[in-house]
Scaffold this motif. Sequence first.
Motif, PDB file in Angstrom:
ATOM      1  N   HIS A 143       9.924   6.871   0.962  1.00 41.04           N
ATOM      2  CA  HIS A 143       9.754   6.725  -0.136  1.00 41.04           C
ATOM      3  C   HIS A 143       9.400   7.640  -0.900  1.00 41.04           C
ATOM      4  N   PRO A 144       9.651   8.799  -1.199  1.00 43.35           N
ATOM      5  CA  PRO A 144       9.472   9.287  -2.075  1.00 43.35           C
ATOM      6  C   PRO A 144      10.220   9.176  -3.377  1.00 43.35           C
ATOM      7  N   HIS A 145       9.082   9.584  -4.489  1.00 45.93           N
ATOM      8  CA  HIS A 145      10.290   9.718  -5.928  1.00 45.93           C
ATOM      9  C   HIS A 145      10.698  10.376  -6.356  1.00 45.93           C
ATOM     10  N   GLY A 146      12.191  10.156  -5.793  1.00 49.19           N
ATOM     11  CA  GLY A 146      13.521  11.312  -6.905  1.00 49.19           C
ATOM     12  C   GLY A 146      14.043  11.496  -5.517  1.00 49.19           C
ATOM     13  N   GLN A 385      10.864   1.376 -20.060  1.00 50.37           N
ATOM     14  CA  GLN A 385      10.367   2.297 -19.559  1.00 50.37           C
ATOM     15  C   GLN A 385      10.734   2.725 -18.102  1.00 50.37           C
ATOM     16  N   ALA A 386      10.776   4.174 -18.123  1.00 51.14           N
ATOM     17  CA  ALA A 386      10.937   4.668 -16.653  1.00 51.14           C
ATOM     18  C   ALA A 386      10.519   5.022 -15.717  1.00 51.14           C
ATOM     19  N   TYR A 387       9.624   5.110 -14.592  1.00 53.16           N
ATOM     20  CA  TYR A 387       9.466   5.109 -13.542  1.00 53.16           C
ATOM     21  C   TYR A 387       8.493   6.210 -14.427  1.00 53.16           C
ATOM     22  N   ASP A 388       6.829   6.149 -14.010  1.00 52.55           N
ATOM     23  CA  ASP A 388       5.929   7.026 -14.628  1.00 52.55           C
ATOM     24  C   ASP A 388       4.759   6.892 -13.131  1.00 52.55           C
ATOM     25  N   MET A 389       4.532   7.776 -12.319  1.00 51.97           N
ATOM     26  CA  MET A 389       3.973   7.785 -11.231  1.00 51.97           C
ATOM     27  C   MET A 389       2.416   7.975 -12.138  1.00 51.97           C
ATOM     28  N   GLY A 390       2.172   7.890 -12.740  1.00 54.98           N
ATOM     29  CA  GLY A 390       0.459   8.295 -13.563  1.00 54.98           C
ATOM     30  C   GLY A 390       0.326   6.447 -14.698  1.00 54.98           C
ATOM     31  N   ARG A 391       1.668   6.759 -13.930  1.00 53.71           N
ATOM     32  CA  ARG A 391       1.223   4.648 -15.099  1.00 53.71           C
ATOM     33  C   ARG A 391       0.933   3.224 -14.051  1.00 53.71           C
ATOM     34  N   GLU A 475      16.947   3.390  -7.942  1.00 56.49           N
ATOM     35  CA  GLU A 475      15.209   3.986  -8.012  1.00 56.49           C
ATOM     36  C   GLU A 475      14.793   5.105  -8.213  1.00 56.49           C
ATOM     37  N   ASP A 476      15.642   6.439  -8.034  1.00 57.84           N
ATOM     38  CA  ASP A 476      15.322   7.439  -7.767  1.00 57.84           C
ATOM     39  C   ASP A 476      15.427   8.086  -9.535  1.00 57.84           C
ATOM     40  N   SER A 477      16.225   7.650 -10.710  1.00 56.12           N
ATOM     41  CA  SER A 477      16.417   8.140 -11.546  1.00 56.12           C
ATOM     42  C   SER A 477      15.731   7.341 -12.573  1.00 56.12           C
ATOM     43  N   GLY A 478      14.690   6.349 -11.838  1.00 52.28           N
ATOM     44  CA  GLY A 478      13.800   5.778 -12.589  1.00 52.28           C
ATOM     45  C   GLY A 478      13.488   3.921 -12.873  1.00 52.28           C
ATOM     46  N   MET A 479      14.737   3.439 -12.047  1.00 52.83           N
ATOM     47  CA  MET A 479      14.464   1.771 -12.298  1.00 52.83           C
ATOM     48  C   MET A 479      13.243   1.040 -11.375  1.00 52.83           C
ATOM     49  N   MET A 480      12.109   1.537 -11.987  1.00 54.30           N
ATOM     50  CA  MET A 480      10.528   1.481 -10.923  1.00 54.30           C
ATOM     51  C   MET A 480       9.387   0.921 -11.569  1.00 54.30           C
ATOM     52  N   GLY A 481       9.045   0.026 -10.962  1.00 52.67           N
ATOM     53  CA  GLY A 481       7.251   0.119 -11.849  1.00 52.67           C
ATOM     54  C   GLY A 481       6.422  -0.138 -10.442  1.00 52.67           C
ATOM     55  N   GLN A 482       5.325  -0.008 -11.031  1.00 50.85           N
ATOM     56  CA  GLN A 482       3.691   0.290 -10.073  1.00 50.85           C
ATOM     57  C   GLN A 482       2.802  -1.150 -10.628  1.00 50.85           C
ATOM     58  N   PHE A 483       2.764  -1.172  -9.378  1.00 48.04           N
ATOM     59  CA  PHE A 483       1.334  -2.316  -9.377  1.00 48.04           C
ATOM     60  C   PHE A 483       0.044  -2.483  -9.422  1.00 48.04           C
ATOM     61  N   THR A 484      -1.003  -2.580  -9.475  1.00 54.19           N
ATOM     62  CA  THR A 484      -2.482  -2.743  -8.616  1.00 54.19           C
ATOM     63  C   THR A 484      -2.724  -4.531  -8.289  1.00 54.19           C
TER      64      THR A 484
END
Length: 486
Positions: A143-146, A385-391, A475-484
């Motif tokens: 599952h690595p991004h991109g 918003q496109a996926y940003d690993m830092g956000r 998913e690889d093109s940015g249709m992903m988000g992350q949450f805590t």
Amino acid sequence: MKRRSFIAGSMAAIAAPGLVGRVRAQPVFGGQLPIPPLMEVGEESGNRLDAIEGTHAFIEGEQAQTLGWSQDHLGPTLRMRRGRTARLTIGNRLESEITSHWHGLHVPGWLDGGPQSLIASGRNIEQALDIDQPAGTFWYHSHPHGRTGDQVYRGLAGLLLIEDDRADTSVLPSAYGVDDIPLIIQDKAFTRRGNLQYDDGGMAAMQGFRGDRIAVNGALEPVAHVPQGLVRFRLLNASNARVYVLSFDDGRRFHQIASDAGLLPAPVSRSQLQLAPAERAEILVDFSNGAEARLVSQDVPVQMMGGMMGGGMMGGGSDLEVLKVVVGGSRPATVSELPQEFSGAYLPVFGEPVRRREFRLNMMMGMGMMRAMFGGRPTFGINGQAYDMGRIDQQLRRGETEIWEISADMMSHPFHVHGTSFQVLTQNGISVDFAETGMKDVVWIENSAEILVRFDHPATPEAPYMYHCHILEHEDSGMMGQFTVS
């Protein structure tokens, strides 16, 4: 012109819908269905999976370059048990980074294997997974991004089974590979020399990559030899983007007994079954009359997804051959009667929802269409918003129940949530019967859906959970988000 109609017309004008490559060499059809080896994963050390390069003969006389988990293509079936710890060593023998995502498992974020948990080339990691969820059919994949689409397509995927001593599963077929048969379904495309062909740019990225041949457990249109009686098929749609509408060519009915997260309350009689990417289902098929059958799927054109052409997912299209089933295996079936209910069914336990969140799946943000038209990878997003690993996109609290409303424009998407299982409440504004779907971790978003969700494990900013479209090119093109979860 409506936006959906414009997109459908553009895709048809630029590229042949959904297919990349054609087989020129003679394919290998009709061979014995391969059964992935079974690996019992318990608390002892020595359970190891290595991501490796390999070769695999999809086409007669040709060797395709593939990836696999401790074998040339795909991986062993991992079997874990509820109430026990599953210890694994994950090694990376590839030149590129990987992860080991346990799709559907309820584990903390730092064990989940999302894009933040990269395993560098030449490195090993040790994992201890505390298994505490009902029996079911799950899977694992990189599952690595991109790069998820390319790695899963080439073979970094496998089945994962959970057994639960609390459930009475003696009423179900359980002889692995005999009357309890795993079916990992993927579509493939090939070059003239029989190698795998993959494209994650242009229209292939827009629609999601689709091959024109169907492989099951790594074999093209194989033959399964089954005993006379009830046979259990564990179905996984491990394709990057293709949706399957499965049925038997002789019209026989079958019974669905489980979905993504485990057993249904009771068997559900069906004549066909839709599986979007990453969805699983278990079905019981009666072969007591000794008649052979073919498992086929409708070939649903991409532009029909989401009702672009007004037909929805269940319409039209020619049949794709998936699997031939021949009765007369060397061992008898262990079950002859259909069970009426399941004591170990996964029933929802939620409190009252405390909040509602909205997620809109966005196609072609910014200059995405222009990039796609000229062969580049478009940019997709969620909530603009496109996926940003830092956000970190969302912050949740452990044990709180929420309603998530997910909507899609332009085409349909399979929406996956890490770290939990959820109940689908509505699809397109219509209430969903829990007895028909059970608990899920992927929901098909044709226009909109509501799910009831709760998280019982933590996920930190350093190792968050993901939510994303499971069309892997999206998913690889940015249709992903992350949450805590804290």
